[in-house]
Design a protein around this motif. Structure first.
Motif, PDB file in Angstrom:
ATOM      1  N   THR A 244      31.117  55.022  47.757  1.00 55.16           N
ATOM      2  CA  THR A 244      29.955  55.149  46.882  1.00 55.16           C
ATOM      3  C   THR A 244      29.014  56.262  47.337  1.00 55.16           C
ATOM      4  N   ASP A 245      28.567  56.215  48.582  1.00 53.40           N
ATOM      5  CA  ASP A 245      27.550  57.191  49.019  1.00 53.40           C
ATOM      6  C   ASP A 245      28.104  58.617  49.024  1.00 53.40           C
ATOM      7  N   ILE A 246      29.291  58.783  49.628  1.00 52.36           N
ATOM      8  CA  ILE A 246      29.816  60.150  49.771  1.00 52.36           C
ATOM      9  C   ILE A 246      30.565  60.579  48.510  1.00 52.36           C
ATOM     10  N   LEU A 247      31.607  59.853  48.163  1.00 55.61           N
ATOM     11  CA  LEU A 247      32.473  60.288  47.053  1.00 55.61           C
ATOM     12  C   LEU A 247      31.703  60.338  45.735  1.00 55.61           C
ATOM     13  N   LYS A 248      31.091  59.235  45.359  1.00 57.29           N
ATOM     14  CA  LYS A 248      30.432  59.182  44.047  1.00 57.29           C
ATOM     15  C   LYS A 248      29.002  59.702  44.121  1.00 57.29           C
ATOM     16  N   GLY A 249      28.347  59.535  45.257  1.00 61.89           N
ATOM     17  CA  GLY A 249      26.969  60.001  45.390  1.00 61.89           C
ATOM     18  C   GLY A 249      26.885  61.471  45.705  1.00 61.89           C
ATOM     19  N   GLN A 250      27.292  61.844  46.903  1.00 64.18           N
ATOM     20  CA  GLN A 250      27.160  63.246  47.323  1.00 64.18           C
ATOM     21  C   GLN A 250      28.006  64.183  46.473  1.00 64.18           C
ATOM     22  N   TRP A 251      29.240  63.781  46.188  1.00 61.62           N
ATOM     23  CA  TRP A 251      30.146  64.715  45.507  1.00 61.62           C
ATOM     24  C   TRP A 251      30.112  64.545  43.988  1.00 61.62           C
ATOM     25  N   GLY A 252      29.476  63.475  43.516  1.00 65.97           N
ATOM     26  CA  GLY A 252      29.375  63.258  42.071  1.00 65.97           C
ATOM     27  C   GLY A 252      30.712  62.996  41.405  1.00 65.97           C
ATOM     28  N   PHE A 253      31.631  62.366  42.116  1.00 67.29           N
ATOM     29  CA  PHE A 253      32.962  62.106  41.553  1.00 67.29           C
ATOM     30  C   PHE A 253      32.847  61.171  40.359  1.00 67.29           C
ATOM     31  N   PRO A 254      33.302  61.601  39.153  1.00 66.47           N
ATOM     32  CA  PRO A 254      33.106  60.780  37.956  1.00 66.47           C
ATOM     33  C   PRO A 254      34.270  59.856  37.647  1.00 66.47           C
ATOM     34  N   GLY A 255      35.359  59.962  38.407  1.00 72.20           N
ATOM     35  CA  GLY A 255      36.550  59.180  38.105  1.00 72.20           C
ATOM     36  C   GLY A 255      36.537  57.831  38.776  1.00 72.20           C
ATOM     37  N   TRP A 256      37.760  57.263  38.942  1.00 72.79           N
ATOM     38  CA  TRP A 256      37.767  55.918  39.510  1.00 72.79           C
ATOM     39  C   TRP A 256      38.536  55.874  40.827  1.00 72.79           C
ATOM     40  N   VAL A 257      38.176  54.919  41.672  1.00 73.10           N
ATOM     41  CA  VAL A 257      38.864  54.681  42.933  1.00 73.10           C
ATOM     42  C   VAL A 257      39.865  53.549  42.744  1.00 73.10           C
ATOM     43  N   MET A 258      41.149  53.866  42.929  1.00 75.18           N
ATOM     44  CA  MET A 258      42.172  52.834  42.935  1.00 75.18           C
ATOM     45  C   MET A 258      42.557  52.554  44.386  1.00 75.18           C
ATOM     46  N   SER A 259      42.996  51.346  44.651  1.00 80.03           N
ATOM     47  CA  SER A 259      43.409  51.045  46.020  1.00 80.03           C
ATOM     48  C   SER A 259      44.829  51.547  46.256  1.00 80.03           C
ATOM     49  N   ASP A 260      45.175  51.695  47.517  1.00 73.90           N
ATOM     50  CA  ASP A 260      46.591  51.829  47.818  1.00 73.90           C
ATOM     51  C   ASP A 260      47.211  50.451  47.609  1.00 73.90           C
ATOM     52  N   TRP A 261      48.524  50.398  47.588  1.00 70.10           N
ATOM     53  CA  TRP A 261      49.227  49.156  47.249  1.00 70.10           C
ATOM     54  C   TRP A 261      49.159  48.165  48.415  1.00 70.10           C
ATOM     55  N   GLY A 262      48.264  47.189  48.282  1.00 73.81           N
ATOM     56  CA  GLY A 262      48.058  46.229  49.352  1.00 73.81           C
ATOM     57  C   GLY A 262      46.922  46.607  50.273  1.00 73.81           C
ATOM     58  N   ALA A 263      45.993  47.417  49.771  1.00 78.41           N
ATOM     59  CA  ALA A 263      44.908  47.899  50.642  1.00 78.41           C
ATOM     60  C   ALA A 263      43.575  47.246  50.323  1.00 78.41           C
ATOM     61  N   VAL A 264      43.564  46.220  49.437  1.00 78.09           N
ATOM     62  CA  VAL A 264      42.322  45.535  49.081  1.00 78.09           C
ATOM     63  C   VAL A 264      42.153  44.351  50.029  1.00 78.09           C
ATOM     64  N   HIS A 265      40.903  44.090  50.435  1.00 79.61           N
ATOM     65  CA  HIS A 265      40.673  43.020  51.400  1.00 79.61           C
ATOM     66  C   HIS A 265      39.694  41.973  50.921  1.00 79.61           C
ATOM     67  N   SER A 266      39.034  42.254  49.795  1.00 79.58           N
ATOM     68  CA  SER A 266      38.051  41.286  49.302  1.00 79.58           C
ATOM     69  C   SER A 266      37.641  41.657  47.881  1.00 79.58           C
ATOM     70  N   THR A 267      37.165  40.676  47.128  1.00 82.51           N
ATOM     71  CA  THR A 267      36.625  40.991  45.814  1.00 82.51           C
ATOM     72  C   THR A 267      35.322  41.778  45.969  1.00 82.51           C
ATOM     73  N   TYR A 268      34.687  41.599  47.109  1.00 84.24           N
ATOM     74  CA  TYR A 268      33.464  42.368  47.385  1.00 84.24           C
ATOM     75  C   TYR A 268      33.754  43.869  47.486  1.00 84.24           C
ATOM     76  N   ASP A 269      35.039  44.223  47.656  1.00 76.44           N
ATOM     77  CA  ASP A 269      35.356  45.659  47.711  1.00 76.44           C
ATOM     78  C   ASP A 269      34.849  46.353  46.457  1.00 76.44           C
ATOM     79  N   ALA A 270      34.753  45.602  45.346  1.00 77.30           N
ATOM     80  CA  ALA A 270      34.222  46.185  44.104  1.00 77.30           C
ATOM     81  C   ALA A 270      32.786  46.631  44.313  1.00 77.30           C
ATOM     82  N   ALA A 271      32.034  45.843  45.051  1.00 80.91           N
ATOM     83  CA  ALA A 271      30.630  46.214  45.289  1.00 80.91           C
ATOM     84  C   ALA A 271      30.538  47.442  46.188  1.00 80.91           C
ATOM     85  N   ALA A 272      31.539  47.640  47.049  1.00 77.65           N
ATOM     86  CA  ALA A 272      31.528  48.800  47.957  1.00 77.65           C
ATOM     87  C   ALA A 272      31.879  50.084  47.222  1.00 77.65           C
ATOM     88  N   GLY A 273      32.495  49.916  46.021  1.00 73.16           N
ATOM     89  CA  GLY A 273      32.835  51.121  45.269  1.00 73.16           C
ATOM     90  C   GLY A 273      34.279  51.207  44.845  1.00 73.16           C
TER      91      GLY A 273
END
Ligand code: GLC
Length: 717
Positions: A244-273
């Motif tokens: 969120t801070d670097i990719l979407k904030g500093q760089w203004g990335f307008p697209g979406w972040v997908m996880s690698d396959w099996g790289a999610v660790h919590s539903t809270y990861d959504a809040a992290a970006g």
């Protein structure tokens, strides 16, 4: 469907029509091939409408939102589990064209070659029914043993960023979304799911993150794939600072972040970006971004509706921006012949001539006898393994046996031997498989020249044990060289290797994994139909003792939660480490020989309003046409910078004999500065002073130098 509206406008219009369930169903993807490697959950059975390969995400037919059909990866339209089924999972449609490795494309130092390769694999993806290609590998080569360096673009963040951005643009111009991956600092495979890449954030911005930043700013990828590993102890896909801070904030990335396959660790990861969970079979039985779980989080206020809407918006926006609504895939036979030529051109531009004693090369077509030894060179050329591997048109040249991931070992059916026979029709060309050095030496002794093909198979999820060629190939080369003083070595490696036989042989060509046109490319290069012009995107060390971490971290506990301390070198990756520590490598970053010579003159650097322009002339002083690859390095004043010098510009220049070309390069501003990571005031800053500007043909071979005065400047991140 009004294509005159902006992607943002179109995305907001269609999102406003979506029900909550329709939104939530876009936020996790399925694994799109049959699989049953997790005992504790039912087998994965992809939906009928999934084309197959890596991923599938439901669309919303009611609203005309197409599903996401996701395939791997940077080398071509891949079949990550051809190993499971013993062949393409998509039937004949599964046969695709393999590009050379990412290191080869980086070695071209030619972004337009990267673009053309991306356009080719993007076209094939579109023709095979995919609208997402999980390409864009941009992790830096911090360790020359990393098993996935062949999927990436080397050790320098500017070169890597520019090359990968070219590939991403090529792919996306075919209306197929590309990723940039694996974000971030996924720089070794041992322990990739648990290790923590630890590095000062300022140094990260000046190295690994810079490659991604340039990839985003120059390539405009529709999606970023967050990595398996932790970064400074926090999982990349849970890392608010990264996502969120670097990719979407500093760089203004307008697209979406997908996880690698099996790289999610919590539903809270959504809040992290994190915006989307990929390949949910890998996370089963817990699907972190399942509808019920996300609904529960919404109802309990643990995640805001606005975040969910943003997650969906980002996906839709990229889909509109790349043209997935307006130009959906149409299943069409691929143009394998034309596509193989594009791959061949990439291989011809990226092979690096490392040694050419007494002008051993190019070979003369009137040569009488040639021994071809090893590397299955009679039938094909090597590919790397894992999710990126392509099941080649024509089928593998060597029947695969081991199918356990990241196998099989695939050889693309482009025979160097056939190409050599065509180049020297009057010659006796004989093959020896190289298994018995004595037999190989005997054939070599009775031939005018001996060409030894040696291979180093690397793959996702493994790293090279050391820097040596495996399977006693060093012994093979020495035996052949002892039998014939005209011994030429062709390397098909995924990483740098040491060369104990270097003084015994007369020529060495690094052909990397040369792809579906690799055999023809090697033939053209050895006989001078094409002049070698590749330059090393990665330093070749003399041994592991030269590395920041001579012993790879984590080997004793590859599933453990160990740290990799990248602060040892910080931003001084690769040649910068060698320069900082006065180490002499076997072959330096940027090195590459040609069959002609070049001269440089009139170097000039100027700075107007903090924009530095570097100009010079380059002339072909030899007898054959060729490409020069002048490189511009910025030399820092004492006490400034991560290392003595930093690559700030390069250009590939085609020159006929006697021709001179004027080159003018404008330097990316951030390359002049260092990063200040002060919270709340992150920015790039330029230290005023006099800087060296050196022009060279490698990071250690300088032709001219001048100076430029920089004034202090702050650049928004
Ligand atoms: C793999 C890789 C990633 C690939 C994905 C889908 O584990 O890390 O590069 O795109 O899963 O196959």
């Amino acid at each position: 469907m009004n294509s005159t509206l902006s992607p943002d406008k179109r995305a907001s219009l269609v999102e406003a029509q979506m029900t909550l369930d329709e939104k939530l169903r876009m936020l996790h993807g399925l694994y799109a091939v049959p699989a049953n490697f997790k005992g504790n959950v039912p087998p994965n059975v992809p939906p009928q409408q999934a084309v197959g390969s890596a991923g599938f995400v439901y669309g919303v037919p009611r609203l005309g939102i197409p599903p996401l059909q996701e395939s791997d990866a940077s080398i071509g339209v891949a079949d990550p589990v051809s190993g499971v089924t013993g062949g393409p999972v998509r039937g004949t449609a599964g046969y695709s064209t393999a590009l050379p490795s990412g290191l080869n494309t980086a070695a071209t130092f030619n972004p337009s070659v990267a673009y053309d390769g991306g356009a080719m694999i993007g076209t094939e993806a579109h023709e095979e029914g995919f609208n997402v290609l999980l390409a864009g590998g941009a992790d830096l080569a911090r360790d020359p043993r990393n098993g996935r360096n062949f999927e990436y673009a080397g050790e320098d963040p500017w070169l890597a960023g520019v090359i990968v951005a070219g590939a991403v643009r090529g792919i996306q111009d075919q209306h197929v979304i590309s990723t940039l991956k694996h974000y971030a600092i996924n720089d070794q495979e041992v322990g990739r799911n648990t290790l923590s890449s630890n590095i000062d954030w300022a140094a990260a911005h000046e190295s690994d993150l810079f490659a991604f930043e340039m990839g985003v700013r120059l390539g405009h990828p529709g999606s970023i794939m967050c990595a398996y590993n932790r970064v400074n102890e926090v999982y990349a896909c849970s890392n608010q600072l990264l996502l969120t801070d670097i990719l979407k904030g500093q760089w203004g990335f307008p697209g979406w972040v997908m996880s690698d396959w099996g790289a999610v660790h919590s539903t809270y990861d959504a809040a992290a970006g994190l915006d989307q969970e990929s390949g949910d079979y890998f996370d089963a039985p817990t699907i972190w971004f399942s509808g019920p779980r996300l609904k529960a989080f919404l109802n309990e206020g643990r995640i805001a509706q606005s975040r969910v809407d943003d997650m969906v918006f980002r996906i839709l926006r990229s889909m509109f921006a790349v043209g997935l609504f307006d130009d959906p895939p149409v299943i069409t036979p691929i143009n394998a012949t034309a596509d193989a030529l594009i791959s061949q051109h990439d291989a011809e531009q990226g092979a690096v001539l490392l040694k050419n004693a007494n002008r051993q090369l190019p070979l003369n077509s009137s040569i009488k006898s040639i021994a071809i030894i090893g590397g299955h060179a009679d039938v094909g050329v090597l590919e790397g393994g894992g999710s990126s591997e392509v099941w080649p048109v024509g089928g593998p040249a060597v029947t695969p046996h081991n199918f356990g991931f990241p196998h099989p070992i695939i050889y693309d059916p482009s025979s160097p031997m056939k190409a050599i026979e065509q180049q020297a029709p009057g010659a006796t060309v004989l093959f020896d498989d190289g298994k018995d050095p004595r037999s190989a030496a005997k054939l070599a002794a009775s031939s005018d020249v001996a060409i030894v093909f040696v291979t180093q198979w690397l793959a996702e999820s493994i790293d090279a044990k050391n820097l040596h060629l495996p399977n006693m190939q060093d012994t093979l080369i020495s035996a052949v060289a002892a039998a014939n003083r005209h011994t030429i070595v062709v390397l098909e490696t995924g990483d740098p290797v040491v060369m104990p036989w270097l003084s015994q042989v007369s020529a060495v060509l690094e052909a990397w994994y040369p792809g579906s046109g690799g055999g023809a490319a090697i033939g053209n290069l050895l006989f001078g139909m094409v002049n070698p012009s590749g330059h090393l995107p990665i330093t070749f060390p003399t041994g592991v003792q030269q590395l920041p971490r001579p012993k790879e971290p984590g080997l004793s506990d590859p599933n453990g939660y160990f740290d990799v301390n990248y602060d040892i070198e910080g931003a001084a990756v690769g040649y910068k480490w060698f320069d900082k520590n006065n180490l002499t490598p076997l072959f330096p970053f940027g090195f590459g020989l040609s069959y002609t010579t070049f001269a440089y003159s009139h170097l000039h650097a100027s700075n107007s309003n903090d924009h530095v322009t570097v100009e010079f002339d380059v002339r072909n002083t030899g007898k054959v046409a060729g490409w020069a690859v002048p490189q511009v390095y910025l030399g820092f004043p004492e006490g400034v910078g991560e290392a003595p010098r930093r690559l700030v510009g390069f250009q590939k220049v085609a020159l006929m004999p006697g021709q001179t070309q004027h080159v003018s390069l404008s330097v990316e501003q951030r390359l002049l500065g260092m990063f200040d990571d002060t919270t709340g005031n992150r920015h790039w800053y330029v230290t005023p002073g006099q800087y060296q500007v050196v022009l060279g043909e490698s990071s250690r071979d300088f032709k001219l130098n001048t100076t430029v005065t920089l004034t202090s400047a702050n650049i928004a991140p």
